[in-house]
Design a protein around this motif. Structure first.
Motif, PDB file in Angstrom:
ATOM      1  N   ALA A  54       0.884  -1.481  -0.039  1.00 59.17           N
ATOM      2  CA  ALA A  54       0.024   0.085  -0.024  1.00 59.17           C
ATOM      3  C   ALA A  54       0.774   1.218  -0.137  1.00 59.17           C
ATOM      4  O   ALA A  54       0.415   2.109  -0.667  1.00 59.17           O
ATOM      5  N   LEU A  55       1.852   1.172   0.665  1.00 60.36           N
ATOM      6  CA  LEU A  55       2.792   2.532   0.819  1.00 60.36           C
ATOM      7  C   LEU A  55       3.738   2.597  -0.547  1.00 60.36           C
ATOM      8  O   LEU A  55       3.673   3.709  -0.974  1.00 60.36           O
ATOM      9  N   ASN A  56       3.856   1.559  -1.157  1.00 56.35           N
ATOM     10  CA  ASN A  56       4.520   1.535  -2.437  1.00 56.35           C
ATOM     11  C   ASN A  56       3.554   2.179  -3.434  1.00 56.35           C
ATOM     12  O   ASN A  56       4.027   2.957  -4.255  1.00 56.35           O
ATOM     13  N   THR A  57       2.436   2.036  -3.391  1.00 61.38           N
ATOM     14  CA  THR A  57       1.545   2.357  -4.299  1.00 61.38           C
ATOM     15  C   THR A  57       1.285   3.850  -4.199  1.00 61.38           C
ATOM     16  O   THR A  57       1.238   4.577  -5.128  1.00 61.38           O
ATOM     17  N   LEU A  58       1.048   4.243  -2.899  1.00 64.70           N
ATOM     18  CA  LEU A  58       0.905   5.664  -2.683  1.00 64.70           C
ATOM     19  C   LEU A  58       2.428   6.459  -3.077  1.00 64.70           C
ATOM     20  O   LEU A  58       2.326   7.589  -3.723  1.00 64.70           O
ATOM     21  N   TRP A  59       3.168   6.034  -2.858  1.00 62.51           N
ATOM     22  CA  TRP A  59       4.584   6.459  -3.405  1.00 62.51           C
ATOM     23  C   TRP A  59       4.572   6.503  -4.649  1.00 62.51           C
ATOM     24  O   TRP A  59       5.018   7.666  -5.253  1.00 62.51           O
ATOM     25  N   ASN A  60       4.434   5.618  -5.396  1.00 60.76           N
ATOM     26  CA  ASN A  60       4.319   5.795  -7.130  1.00 60.76           C
ATOM     27  C   ASN A  60       3.275   6.829  -7.305  1.00 60.76           C
ATOM     28  O   ASN A  60       3.567   7.368  -8.706  1.00 60.76           O
ATOM     29  N   TYR A  61       2.324   7.383  -6.691  1.00 62.85           N
ATOM     30  CA  TYR A  61       1.406   8.298  -7.173  1.00 62.85           C
ATOM     31  C   TYR A  61       1.945   9.658  -6.880  1.00 62.85           C
ATOM     32  O   TYR A  61       1.504  10.581  -7.457  1.00 62.85           O
ATOM     33  N   CYS A  62       2.927   9.826  -5.971  1.00 63.66           N
ATOM     34  CA  CYS A  62       3.302  10.944  -5.608  1.00 63.66           C
ATOM     35  C   CYS A  62       4.228  11.814  -6.786  1.00 63.66           C
ATOM     36  O   CYS A  62       4.579  12.974  -6.270  1.00 63.66           O
ATOM     37  N   PHE A  63       4.403  11.496  -8.109  1.00 63.25           N
ATOM     38  CA  PHE A  63       5.218  11.893  -8.991  1.00 63.25           C
ATOM     39  C   PHE A  63       4.608  12.435  -9.967  1.00 63.25           C
ATOM     40  O   PHE A  63       5.114  13.235 -10.904  1.00 63.25           O
ATOM     41  N   GLN A  64       3.133  12.684 -10.084  1.00 64.20           N
ATOM     42  CA  GLN A  64       2.075  13.480 -10.904  1.00 64.20           C
ATOM     43  C   GLN A  64       1.152  14.050 -10.233  1.00 64.20           C
ATOM     44  O   GLN A  64       0.641  13.505  -9.056  1.00 64.20           O
ATOM     45  N   PRO A  65       0.660  14.859 -10.960  1.00 66.76           N
ATOM     46  CA  PRO A  65      -0.724  15.598 -10.179  1.00 66.76           C
ATOM     47  C   PRO A  65      -1.657  14.542 -10.111  1.00 66.76           C
ATOM     48  O   PRO A  65      -1.809  13.715 -10.860  1.00 66.76           O
ATOM     49  N   LEU A  66      -2.479  14.614  -9.180  1.00 62.60           N
ATOM     50  CA  LEU A  66      -3.524  13.852  -8.628  1.00 62.60           C
ATOM     51  C   LEU A  66      -4.387  13.652  -9.870  1.00 62.60           C
ATOM     52  O   LEU A  66      -4.830  12.524  -9.980  1.00 62.60           O
ATOM     53  N   PHE A  67      -5.017  14.768 -10.433  1.00 63.39           N
ATOM     54  CA  PHE A  67      -5.992  14.758 -11.266  1.00 63.39           C
ATOM     55  C   PHE A  67      -5.770  13.889 -12.529  1.00 63.39           C
ATOM     56  O   PHE A  67      -6.545  13.502 -13.316  1.00 63.39           O
ATOM     57  N   LYS A  68      -4.276  13.914 -12.684  1.00 65.25           N
ATOM     58  CA  LYS A  68      -3.834  13.242 -14.013  1.00 65.25           C
ATOM     59  C   LYS A  68      -3.924  11.558 -13.851  1.00 65.25           C
ATOM     60  O   LYS A  68      -3.623  10.914 -14.829  1.00 65.25           O
ATOM     61  N   GLN A  69      -4.163  11.300 -12.514  1.00 71.22           N
ATOM     62  CA  GLN A  69      -3.920   9.663 -12.248  1.00 71.22           C
ATOM     63  C   GLN A  69      -5.273   8.937 -12.309  1.00 71.22           C
ATOM     64  O   GLN A  69      -5.245   7.800 -11.815  1.00 71.22           O
ATOM     65  N   TYR A  70      -6.205   9.499 -12.282  1.00 73.11           N
ATOM     66  CA  TYR A  70      -7.683   8.809 -12.394  1.00 73.11           C
ATOM     67  C   TYR A  70      -7.681   7.725 -13.160  1.00 73.11           C
ATOM     68  O   TYR A  70      -7.407   8.135 -14.410  1.00 73.11           O
ATOM     69  N   SER A  71      -7.893   6.621 -12.781  1.00 69.75           N
ATOM     70  CA  SER A  71      -8.011   5.287 -13.584  1.00 69.75           C
ATOM     71  C   SER A  71      -8.895   4.433 -12.987  1.00 69.75           C
ATOM     72  O   SER A  71      -9.491   4.586 -12.069  1.00 69.75           O
ATOM     73  N   ASP A  72      -8.870   3.083 -13.722  1.00 71.84           N
ATOM     74  CA  ASP A  72      -9.416   1.969 -13.037  1.00 71.84           C
ATOM     75  C   ASP A  72      -8.860   1.712 -11.637  1.00 71.84           C
ATOM     76  O   ASP A  72      -9.882   1.195 -10.797  1.00 71.84           O
ATOM     77  N   LYS A  73      -7.688   2.005 -11.452  1.00 73.31           N
ATOM     78  CA  LYS A  73      -7.065   1.921 -10.101  1.00 73.31           C
ATOM     79  C   LYS A  73      -7.288   2.789  -9.023  1.00 73.31           C
ATOM     80  O   LYS A  73      -7.284   2.735  -7.922  1.00 73.31           O
ATOM     81  N   PHE A  74      -7.607   4.299  -9.559  1.00 69.83           N
ATOM     82  CA  PHE A  74      -7.720   5.119  -8.709  1.00 69.83           C
ATOM     83  C   PHE A  74      -9.088   5.895  -9.098  1.00 69.83           C
ATOM     84  O   PHE A  74      -8.991   6.642 -10.308  1.00 69.83           O
ATOM     85  N   THR A  75     -10.073   5.562  -8.666  1.00 64.11           N
ATOM     86  CA  THR A  75     -11.492   6.130  -8.819  1.00 64.11           C
ATOM     87  C   THR A  75     -12.063   7.067  -7.715  1.00 64.11           C
ATOM     88  O   THR A  75     -11.728   6.906  -6.720  1.00 64.11           O
ATOM     89  N   VAL A  76     -12.671   8.094  -8.477  1.00 68.73           N
ATOM     90  CA  VAL A  76     -13.346   9.070  -7.476  1.00 68.73           C
ATOM     91  C   VAL A  76     -14.697   8.838  -7.645  1.00 68.73           C
ATOM     92  O   VAL A  76     -15.285   9.016  -8.767  1.00 68.73           O
ATOM     93  N   TYR A  77     -15.304   8.390  -6.568  1.00 69.08           N
ATOM     94  CA  TYR A  77     -16.703   8.111  -6.604  1.00 69.08           C
ATOM     95  C   TYR A  77     -17.686   9.381  -6.408  1.00 69.08           C
ATOM     96  O   TYR A  77     -18.760   9.414  -7.062  1.00 69.08           O
ATOM     97  N   GLY A  78     -17.155  10.502  -5.821  1.00 70.82           N
ATOM     98  CA  GLY A  78     -18.067  11.649  -5.398  1.00 70.82           C
ATOM     99  C   GLY A  78     -18.558  11.428  -3.999  1.00 70.82           C
ATOM    100  O   GLY A  78     -17.951  11.330  -3.073  1.00 70.82           O
ATOM    101  N   ASP A  79     -19.793  11.320  -3.974  1.00 63.02           N
ATOM    102  CA  ASP A  79     -20.526  11.228  -2.583  1.00 63.02           C
ATOM    103  C   ASP A  79     -20.297   9.745  -1.845  1.00 63.02           C
ATOM    104  O   ASP A  79     -19.978   8.844  -2.427  1.00 63.02           O
ATOM    105  N   PHE A  80     -20.618   9.838  -0.793  1.00 66.83           N
ATOM    106  CA  PHE A  80     -20.221   8.614   0.023  1.00 66.83           C
ATOM    107  C   PHE A  80     -21.525   7.604  -0.344  1.00 66.83           C
ATOM    108  O   PHE A  80     -22.546   8.094  -0.607  1.00 66.83           O
ATOM    109  N   PRO A  81     -21.122   6.260  -0.292  1.00 62.25           N
ATOM    110  CA  PRO A  81     -22.102   5.410  -0.947  1.00 62.25           C
ATOM    111  C   PRO A  81     -23.255   5.361  -0.301  1.00 62.25           C
ATOM    112  O   PRO A  81     -23.158   5.549   1.114  1.00 62.25           O
TER     113      PRO A  81
END
Length: 146
Positions: free
Chosen positions: A61-88
């Motif tokens: 999990a920490l390695n996954t987070l580390w890998n995200y830290c080198f680009q802007p957050l909004f450029k990384q939305y994908s099947d692995k990083f999904t923004v749901y919006g509201d609480f389910p």
């Protein structure tokens, strides 16, 4: 530690370029890169860090987070990083909305491995980790390709 050799026409990875670049403090202010916060972490729901450590998932999990830290957050939305919006809705989750998280938070999930997910919300360039979800119970959906 051996240095990796890059051939003349070979591009460096984004991570390698970011690590090699010498930065000053001013380069880090408002750089737009993905950031992580534990400010809203909920120790009452989901799992604790110690449980993920025992199952050998904390390092991943920490390695996954580390890998995200080198680009802007909004450029990384994908099947692995999904923004749901509201609480389910309550019929789609086993979690309840924590008091420390704003009601209008934009909820998101980062898939780590198997069913293991990091659940949180995003504000600008920051992912606020709220839950460790080892069984994908934050937003229950039908399994695909099983």
């Amino acid at each position: 530690m051996a240095k990796s050799k890059i051939k003349p026409n070979q591009k460096k990875s984004i991570i390698a370029e970011a690590i090699e670049k010498k930065k000053s403090v001013s380069d880090l202010v408002d750089n737009g890169l993905f950031k992580i916060s534990f400010e809203h972490f909920d120790r009452e729901q989901g799992q604790r860090f110690e449980e993920w450590q025992e199952s050998k998932m904390l390092g991943e999990a920490l390695n996954t987070l580390w890998n995200y830290c080198f680009q802007p957050l909004f450029k990384q939305y994908s099947d692995k990083f999904t923004v749901y919006g509201d609480f389910p809705p309550s019929n789609k989750t086993e979690f309840s909305h924590p008091k420390q998280v704003p009601q209008d938070a934009k909820w998101a999930r980062i898939h780590v491995n198997g069913l293991h997910c990091l659940i949180g919300h995003v504000i600008y360039d920051t992912f606020y980790l709220v839950f460790l979800d080892q069984e994908h119970k934050f937003w229950i959906s039908e399994l695909k390709n099983t």
